[in-house]
Design a protein around this motif. Structure first.
Motif, PDB file in Angstrom:
ATOM      1  N   LEU A   9     -45.586  30.415   7.243  1.00 24.79           N
ATOM      2  CA  LEU A   9     -46.044  29.234   7.977  1.00 24.79           C
ATOM      3  C   LEU A   9     -47.108  28.412   7.257  1.00 24.79           C
ATOM      4  O   LEU A   9     -47.231  27.215   7.491  1.00 24.79           O
ATOM      5  N   GLU A  10     -47.887  29.022   6.381  1.00 24.68           N
ATOM      6  CA  GLU A  10     -48.965  28.279   5.715  1.00 24.68           C
ATOM      7  C   GLU A  10     -48.470  27.424   4.559  1.00 24.68           C
ATOM      8  O   GLU A  10     -49.203  26.572   4.055  1.00 24.68           O
ATOM      9  N   GLU A  46     -49.251  23.766   4.198  1.00 22.65           N
ATOM     10  CA  GLU A  46     -50.681  23.443   4.273  1.00 22.65           C
ATOM     11  C   GLU A  46     -51.353  23.394   2.901  1.00 22.65           C
ATOM     12  O   GLU A  46     -52.551  23.136   2.805  1.00 22.65           O
ATOM     13  N   ARG A  56     -56.228  30.306  12.862  1.00 24.80           N
ATOM     14  CA  ARG A  56     -56.464  29.537  14.089  1.00 24.80           C
ATOM     15  C   ARG A  56     -55.609  28.269  14.097  1.00 24.80           C
ATOM     16  O   ARG A  56     -55.005  27.917  15.115  1.00 24.80           O
ATOM     17  N   LYS A  57     -55.538  27.590  12.975  1.00 27.93           N
ATOM     18  CA  LYS A  57     -54.725  26.372  12.869  1.00 27.93           C
ATOM     19  C   LYS A  57     -53.244  26.682  13.077  1.00 27.93           C
ATOM     20  O   LYS A  57     -52.554  25.982  13.812  1.00 27.93           O
ATOM     21  N   LEU A  58     -52.760  27.734  12.435  1.00 29.29           N
ATOM     22  CA  LEU A  58     -51.351  28.105  12.585  1.00 29.29           C
ATOM     23  C   LEU A  58     -51.043  28.551  14.007  1.00 29.29           C
ATOM     24  O   LEU A  58     -49.985  28.230  14.554  1.00 29.29           O
ATOM     25  N   HIS A  59     -51.970  29.276  14.622  1.00 29.84           N
ATOM     26  CA  HIS A  59     -51.783  29.708  16.008  1.00 29.84           C
ATOM     27  C   HIS A  59     -51.707  28.506  16.945  1.00 29.84           C
ATOM     28  O   HIS A  59     -50.865  28.467  17.842  1.00 29.84           O
ATOM     29  N   ALA A  60     -52.567  27.521  16.729  1.00 31.88           N
ATOM     30  CA  ALA A  60     -52.545  26.322  17.576  1.00 31.88           C
ATOM     31  C   ALA A  60     -51.210  25.587  17.457  1.00 31.88           C
ATOM     32  O   ALA A  60     -50.706  25.031  18.433  1.00 31.88           O
ATOM     33  N   ALA A  61     -50.626  25.603  16.277  1.00 27.30           N
ATOM     34  CA  ALA A  61     -49.362  24.886  16.057  1.00 27.30           C
ATOM     35  C   ALA A  61     -48.123  25.696  16.444  1.00 27.30           C
ATOM     36  O   ALA A  61     -47.125  25.128  16.868  1.00 27.30           O
ATOM     37  N   HIS A  62     -48.189  27.036  16.296  1.00 25.84           N
ATOM     38  CA  HIS A  62     -46.977  27.854  16.435  1.00 25.84           C
ATOM     39  C   HIS A  62     -47.060  28.936  17.497  1.00 25.84           C
ATOM     40  O   HIS A  62     -46.074  29.637  17.732  1.00 25.84           O
TER      41      HIS A  62
END
Length: 101
Positions: free
Chosen positions: A86-87, A90, A3-9
């Motif tokens: 992408l992670e 993080e 969810r965090k990666l989707h929000a950013a990318h």
């Protein structure tokens, strides 16, 4: 994490090549950034709560042949992997857990 990666990318995808080092870990990219082809198998499209579109998970055919009799689970653990997934920034990394079926 997805969810965090989707929000950013935006929309995401996974690919696991089966090579050495980072190739043995699933890599997460913005959807379409990694070009798949005839030597790749679409294993599944992962449903993620809070993410509208499914996240496709691709694997190289060679890797698929070795793992086709297992249930694969995408997990995230602490620790920084290397590569372009992408992670990585993080402080976590994706990995695959498997069970024979």
């Amino acid at each position: 994490m997805l969810r965090k990666l989707h929000a950013a990318h935006g929309p995401l995808m996974f690919h696991q090549s089966g090579g050495c080092c980072d190739g043995s870990a699933p890599m997460c990219y913005p959807a379409g950034e990694f070009r798949t082809g005839g030597s790749d198998v679409l294993l599944a499209s992962l449903a993620v709560a809070g993410v509208e579109e499914p996240v496709p998970f691709w694997m190289s055919t060679g890797q698929y042949e070795l793992w086709r009799h297992t249930r694969l689970i995408v997990d995230v653990v602490e620790g920084r992997g290397s590569g372009f997934s992408l992670e990585a920034p993080e402080g976590v990394r994706f990995l695959i857990r498997s069970r024979l079926i």
